[in-house]
Write a protein that holds these residues in place. Sequence first.
Motif, PDB file in Angstrom:
ATOM      1  N   UNK A 155      20.068  -2.535   2.847  1.00 19.60           N
ATOM      2  CA  UNK A 155      19.501  -2.570   4.193  1.00 19.60           C
ATOM      3  C   UNK A 155      18.145  -1.881   4.239  1.00 19.60           C
ATOM      4  N   UNK A 156      17.993  -0.781   3.531  1.00 16.66           N
ATOM      5  CA  UNK A 156      16.712  -0.063   3.531  1.00 16.66           C
ATOM      6  C   UNK A 156      15.584  -0.929   2.967  1.00 16.66           C
ATOM      7  N   UNK A 157      15.848  -1.638   1.868  1.00 14.22           N
ATOM      8  CA  UNK A 157      14.790  -2.476   1.285  1.00 14.22           C
ATOM      9  C   UNK A 157      14.501  -3.672   2.187  1.00 14.22           C
ATOM     10  N   UNK A 158      15.513  -4.172   2.871  1.00 17.20           N
ATOM     11  CA  UNK A 158      15.294  -5.258   3.835  1.00 17.20           C
ATOM     12  C   UNK A 158      14.439  -4.750   4.998  1.00 17.20           C
ATOM     13  N   UNK A 159      14.746  -3.572   5.506  1.00 18.47           N
ATOM     14  CA  UNK A 159      13.979  -3.022   6.622  1.00 18.47           C
ATOM     15  C   UNK A 159      12.516  -2.810   6.225  1.00 18.47           C
ATOM     16  N   UNK A 160      12.287  -2.361   5.000  1.00 20.03           N
ATOM     17  CA  UNK A 160      10.908  -2.193   4.518  1.00 20.03           C
ATOM     18  C   UNK A 160      10.189  -3.541   4.470  1.00 20.03           C
ATOM     19  N   UNK A 161      10.895  -4.581   4.063  1.00 20.68           N
ATOM     20  CA  UNK A 161      10.311  -5.925   4.034  1.00 20.68           C
ATOM     21  C   UNK A 161       9.942  -6.362   5.453  1.00 20.68           C
ATOM     22  N   UNK A 162      10.819  -6.128   6.416  1.00 22.14           N
ATOM     23  CA  UNK A 162      10.554  -6.493   7.807  1.00 22.14           C
ATOM     24  C   UNK A 162       9.342  -5.731   8.332  1.00 22.14           C
ATOM     25  N   UNK A 163       9.256  -4.456   8.023  1.00 23.36           N
ATOM     26  CA  UNK A 163       8.109  -3.663   8.478  1.00 23.36           C
ATOM     27  C   UNK A 163       6.802  -4.188   7.896  1.00 23.36           C
ATOM     28  N   UNK A 164       6.821  -4.584   6.616  1.00 26.69           N
ATOM     29  CA  UNK A 164       5.615  -5.182   6.012  1.00 26.69           C
ATOM     30  C   UNK A 164       5.264  -6.503   6.692  1.00 26.69           C
ATOM     31  N   UNK A 165       6.278  -7.281   7.015  1.00 23.56           N
ATOM     32  CA  UNK A 165       6.057  -8.547   7.719  1.00 23.56           C
ATOM     33  C   UNK A 165       5.387  -8.304   9.068  1.00 23.56           C
ATOM     34  N   UNK A 166       5.891  -7.358   9.829  1.00 22.61           N
ATOM     35  CA  UNK A 166       5.326  -7.082  11.149  1.00 22.61           C
ATOM     36  C   UNK A 166       3.923  -6.488  11.058  1.00 22.61           C
ATOM     37  N   UNK A 167       3.679  -5.643  10.056  1.00 23.07           N
ATOM     38  CA  UNK A 167       2.343  -5.062   9.863  1.00 23.07           C
ATOM     39  C   UNK A 167       1.326  -6.118   9.447  1.00 23.07           C
ATOM     40  N   UNK A 168       1.772  -7.135   8.731  1.00 18.71           N
ATOM     41  CA  UNK A 168       0.865  -8.186   8.255  1.00 18.71           C
ATOM     42  C   UNK A 168       0.374  -9.073   9.395  1.00 18.71           C
ATOM     43  N   UNK A 169       1.040  -9.002  10.557  1.00 16.81           N
ATOM     44  CA  UNK A 169       0.645  -9.756  11.733  1.00 16.81           C
ATOM     45  C   UNK A 169       0.587 -11.273  11.527  1.00 16.81           C
ATOM     46  N   UNK A 170       1.648 -11.885  10.983  1.00 15.11           N
ATOM     47  CA  UNK A 170       1.632 -13.347  10.879  1.00 15.11           C
ATOM     48  C   UNK A 170       2.093 -14.039  12.163  1.00 15.11           C
TER      49      UNK A 170
END
Length: 165
Positions: free
Chosen positions: A116-131
């Motif tokens: 879950x932690x690595x998934x949450x980090x992926x989601x945070x990168x997705x949101x920061x990337x602003x796609x």
Amino acid sequence: MLSLDRIDIRILSILQREGRISKSALAERVGLSPSACVDRISRLERAKVIASYHAHVDLRALFDVQTFFMTVTLRSHRASDFAAFEAYVQKVPQIIECYALGGGIDYLLKVMCQNVDSYQALVERLLEAQPGVDRYFTYIMTKAIKAAPQPPVDVLVEMPGARRP
């Protein structure tokens, strides 16, 4: 469009289930000579009906991984917004499948991470990337009940309304 007969369908069906079958064993099972069978396989490959050969690796036998499904709705629905999101998704190896949907949700993603932690980090990168993500929902897979890579060709051909070869 390539015209397929019953032997072509049988070849495809067997290859879907038994990708490592020898050409001679395949030829015997479909009632052809080995050279005629190889000719048909080559024609199917050239026509891109047979797209690839690969091994299905059970990642859980090698790694401790968790599968997540994510639904995504974009903020805006211009062609450039879809293109930006899809370009971002292509760069993330943990996103192993992504489907554009019609209806209230724009995309369905299948994501594999260690936890879950690595998934949450992926989601945070997705949101920061602003796609262009407006909202997302996450679903954790608890058990795979059925996971076929695609429906069997021989079953699809027999479905009512199927375009006949």
